[in-house]
Motif scaffolding. Sequence first.
Motif, PDB file in Angstrom:
ATOM      1  N   VAL A   1      15.544 -10.482  -1.589  1.00 31.33           N
ATOM      2  CA  VAL A   1      14.912 -11.193  -0.635  1.00 31.33           C
ATOM      3  C   VAL A   1      13.636 -10.866  -0.002  1.00 31.33           C
ATOM      4  O   VAL A   1      12.609 -11.174  -0.319  1.00 31.33           O
ATOM      5  N   GLU A   2      13.976  -9.673   0.584  1.00 28.35           N
ATOM      6  CA  GLU A   2      12.934  -8.911   1.200  1.00 28.35           C
ATOM      7  C   GLU A   2      11.781  -8.557   0.110  1.00 28.35           C
ATOM      8  O   GLU A   2      10.557  -8.617   0.340  1.00 28.35           O
ATOM      9  N   PHE A   3      12.233  -8.039  -0.913  1.00 27.60           N
ATOM     10  CA  PHE A   3      11.201  -7.687  -1.982  1.00 27.60           C
ATOM     11  C   PHE A   3      10.383  -8.839  -2.445  1.00 27.60           C
ATOM     12  O   PHE A   3       9.114  -8.332  -2.806  1.00 27.60           O
ATOM     13  N   VAL A   4      11.084  -9.755  -2.879  1.00 26.77           N
ATOM     14  CA  VAL A   4      10.210 -11.064  -3.352  1.00 26.77           C
ATOM     15  C   VAL A   4       9.160 -11.555  -2.125  1.00 26.77           C
ATOM     16  O   VAL A   4       8.440 -12.200  -2.712  1.00 26.77           O
ATOM     17  N   SER A   5       9.800 -11.455  -1.105  1.00 26.99           N
ATOM     18  CA  SER A   5       8.974 -11.991   0.141  1.00 26.99           C
ATOM     19  C   SER A   5       7.636 -11.281   0.205  1.00 26.99           C
ATOM     20  O   SER A   5       6.679 -11.873   0.353  1.00 26.99           O
ATOM     21  N   ASP A   6       7.774  -9.919   0.166  1.00 27.32           N
ATOM     22  CA  ASP A   6       6.716  -9.246  -0.005  1.00 27.32           C
ATOM     23  C   ASP A   6       5.519  -9.184  -0.921  1.00 27.32           C
ATOM     24  O   ASP A   6       4.582  -9.524  -0.954  1.00 27.32           O
ATOM     25  N   LEU A   7       6.133  -9.810  -2.310  1.00 24.94           N
ATOM     26  CA  LEU A   7       5.579 -10.066  -3.494  1.00 24.94           C
ATOM     27  C   LEU A   7       4.663 -11.207  -3.275  1.00 24.94           C
ATOM     28  O   LEU A   7       3.530 -11.531  -3.475  1.00 24.94           O
ATOM     29  N   LEU A   8       5.521 -12.406  -2.710  1.00 24.78           N
ATOM     30  CA  LEU A   8       4.738 -13.801  -2.436  1.00 24.78           C
ATOM     31  C   LEU A   8       3.851 -13.543  -1.421  1.00 24.78           C
ATOM     32  O   LEU A   8       2.655 -14.191  -1.373  1.00 24.78           O
ATOM     33  N   TYR A   9       4.067 -12.896  -0.413  1.00 29.08           N
ATOM     34  CA  TYR A   9       3.056 -12.854   0.492  1.00 29.08           C
ATOM     35  C   TYR A   9       1.788 -12.015   0.179  1.00 29.08           C
ATOM     36  O   TYR A   9       0.689 -12.315   0.495  1.00 29.08           O
ATOM     37  N   CYS A  10       2.069 -11.204  -0.712  1.00 32.59           N
ATOM     38  CA  CYS A  10       0.780 -10.250  -1.232  1.00 32.59           C
ATOM     39  C   CYS A  10       0.070 -11.148  -2.278  1.00 32.59           C
ATOM     40  O   CYS A  10      -1.130 -11.141  -2.194  1.00 32.59           O
ATOM     41  N   GLU A  11       0.785 -12.025  -2.930  1.00 38.81           N
ATOM     42  CA  GLU A  11       0.005 -13.075  -3.768  1.00 38.81           C
ATOM     43  C   GLU A  11      -0.693 -13.829  -3.162  1.00 38.81           C
ATOM     44  O   GLU A  11      -1.726 -14.363  -3.482  1.00 38.81           O
ATOM     45  N   LYS A  12      -0.182 -14.244  -1.874  1.00 42.85           N
ATOM     46  CA  LYS A  12      -1.020 -15.323  -0.873  1.00 42.85           C
ATOM     47  C   LYS A  12      -2.037 -14.748  -0.335  1.00 42.85           C
ATOM     48  O   LYS A  12      -2.951 -15.406  -0.032  1.00 42.85           O
ATOM     49  N   GLU A  13      -1.804 -13.446   0.489  1.00 44.75           N
ATOM     50  CA  GLU A  13      -2.599 -13.196   1.625  1.00 44.75           C
ATOM     51  C   GLU A  13      -3.482 -11.833   1.140  1.00 44.75           C
ATOM     52  O   GLU A  13      -4.389 -11.426   1.930  1.00 44.75           O
ATOM     53  N   GLY A  14      -2.883 -11.224   0.008  1.00 47.86           N
ATOM     54  CA  GLY A  14      -3.507  -9.966  -0.303  1.00 47.86           C
ATOM     55  C   GLY A  14      -2.737  -8.941  -0.177  1.00 47.86           C
ATOM     56  O   GLY A  14      -1.735  -8.781   0.410  1.00 47.86           O
ATOM     57  N   SER A  15      -3.017  -7.675  -0.734  1.00 50.25           N
ATOM     58  CA  SER A  15      -2.172  -6.405  -0.834  1.00 50.25           C
ATOM     59  C   SER A  15      -2.532  -5.451   0.228  1.00 50.25           C
ATOM     60  O   SER A  15      -1.699  -4.265   0.049  1.00 50.25           O
ATOM     61  N   PHE A  16      -2.859  -5.765   1.319  1.00 51.26           N
ATOM     62  CA  PHE A  16      -3.328  -4.812   2.301  1.00 51.26           C
ATOM     63  C   PHE A  16      -2.078  -4.176   2.913  1.00 51.26           C
ATOM     64  O   PHE A  16      -2.096  -3.085   3.385  1.00 51.26           O
ATOM     65  N   TYR A  17      -0.931  -5.154   3.243  1.00 48.79           N
ATOM     66  CA  TYR A  17       0.256  -4.533   4.033  1.00 48.79           C
ATOM     67  C   TYR A  17       1.515  -4.348   2.851  1.00 48.79           C
ATOM     68  O   TYR A  17       2.495  -4.220   3.321  1.00 48.79           O
ATOM     69  N   LEU A  18       1.286  -4.511   1.721  1.00 46.43           N
ATOM     70  CA  LEU A  18       2.193  -4.410   0.629  1.00 46.43           C
ATOM     71  C   LEU A  18       2.871  -2.789   0.508  1.00 46.43           C
ATOM     72  O   LEU A  18       4.077  -2.823   0.654  1.00 46.43           O
ATOM     73  N   LYS A  19       2.051  -1.885   0.700  1.00 44.45           N
ATOM     74  CA  LYS A  19       2.407  -0.391   0.512  1.00 44.45           C
ATOM     75  C   LYS A  19       3.331  -0.284   1.546  1.00 44.45           C
ATOM     76  O   LYS A  19       4.497   0.527   1.517  1.00 44.45           O
ATOM     77  N   ASN A  20       2.857  -0.206   2.754  1.00 42.26           N
ATOM     78  CA  ASN A  20       3.694  -0.007   3.893  1.00 42.26           C
ATOM     79  C   ASN A  20       5.152  -0.938   3.955  1.00 42.26           C
ATOM     80  O   ASN A  20       6.159  -0.222   4.162  1.00 42.26           O
ATOM     81  N   SER A  21       5.000  -2.193   3.393  1.00 33.44           N
ATOM     82  CA  SER A  21       6.047  -3.012   3.381  1.00 33.44           C
ATOM     83  C   SER A  21       7.145  -2.389   2.474  1.00 33.44           C
ATOM     84  O   SER A  21       8.403  -2.503   2.641  1.00 33.44           O
ATOM     85  N   LEU A  22       6.719  -2.137   1.368  1.00 33.89           N
ATOM     86  CA  LEU A  22       7.546  -1.495   0.269  1.00 33.89           C
ATOM     87  C   LEU A  22       8.217  -0.228   0.571  1.00 33.89           C
ATOM     88  O   LEU A  22       9.342   0.232   0.328  1.00 33.89           O
ATOM     89  N   LEU A  23       7.360   0.828   1.422  1.00 32.33           N
ATOM     90  CA  LEU A  23       7.889   2.016   1.678  1.00 32.33           C
ATOM     91  C   LEU A  23       8.951   1.602   2.815  1.00 32.33           C
ATOM     92  O   LEU A  23      10.077   2.413   2.859  1.00 32.33           O
ATOM     93  N   MET A  24       8.773   0.876   3.712  1.00 29.63           N
ATOM     94  CA  MET A  24       9.798   0.416   4.841  1.00 29.63           C
ATOM     95  C   MET A  24      11.188   0.013   4.080  1.00 29.63           C
ATOM     96  O   MET A  24      12.044   0.412   4.417  1.00 29.63           O
TER      97      MET A  24
END
Length: 349
Positions: free
Chosen positions: A237-260
């Motif tokens: 759920v966290e993984f797809v939530s990060d992807l959906l947020y990236c698709e909507k707002e951009g990938s600025f925080y995606l790398k940190n979210s996936l590393l966490m």
Amino acid sequence: MNGVFYLMRFALHLLIVWGIWLLIKPLTERGIRYFSAPITHLLFRRRRLLGQKAGGLPKKLPFYGHLDNLLYFTKRNYEPGITVLRFILQSGILAVAVFLSGQLTLRELPGHLSFHNPFLEGVSFDSGRPLQDWWRLPLFLAVLAGMLPYLRLRYVYAHNKVKGSYHLLDAVKIAAKFTHLPVDALLGKTADFLDEDNVLVTPLKILASSFANYSNEHELFEEAQRFAKSVGTTFAVEFVSDLLYCEKEGSFYLKNSLLMLNRSMEQQRETILTVKANSRDAISLGLYGNLVVLFFSIGTFMYMLKPGVYFRLQFQTKAGLTFLMVIVSGLFLSFVISSVLAKPKLDYH
């Protein structure tokens, strides 16, 4: 000896039907693809029209959606619509083959086939009675045979859910390296770099296609939720939530979210391995301890009552057969629970 002969004839009848199926299989494959296209188009169209109100597949097709979700997570060559129709057709062909083979075999018997307690009289033939209700046994066997592919599918699905929770960790590690790409390209690259035995390869490719071709946010959210439910963990759920947020707002925080997320999954994995190491003896006792206790208990009763008396009480009385069924069911349930505990999912709970 006659029983073995008729079993061989039954097997030969099945072999003939199987050969016929191999001959017509290419035609059926073309027919499946021809008929599945309008059905799949209709389902997706209705889902888009009704999605904002109800969501998901139409309520009139619950079994279709159930099979589609199972095959989505178990078949490497999954294709929407086609795989479901192919599975239903193959199960139906198997049931029809068993029914026809049983019918042909029973009609070749010398008389009426009667079933009794297998430990008393077994199976007997009565040549003085005409063959009546010939369809009951073949129908019963056909229903059982038709259910076997579904039961196997459920087993593979449950096994893949556990494997998928661990394989998601590999997917997160790889996805963190491609956060500079769009989400659909990120998922495609992740699927390409995963091992061949990873059960998430096909779902990730389908999810990548959804990110590349969705028509509205609800459709994308539904496909992402399908992936998360298939894996069945909080991390998914966290993984797809990060992807959906990236698709909507951009990938600025995606790398940190996936590393966490990767760090959290690694910590939980270490915790699970530690707990398994500490409870390995208890799990092994649940798997095999009951069988050892049952073996010694049966040996003790046979020694006290003599083997002949024990077998008559156990297999030739209703109470003995009832207790035998309870014992076998308890052993099976214990084995299932111990197997689940021996390989828990990679999740918070």
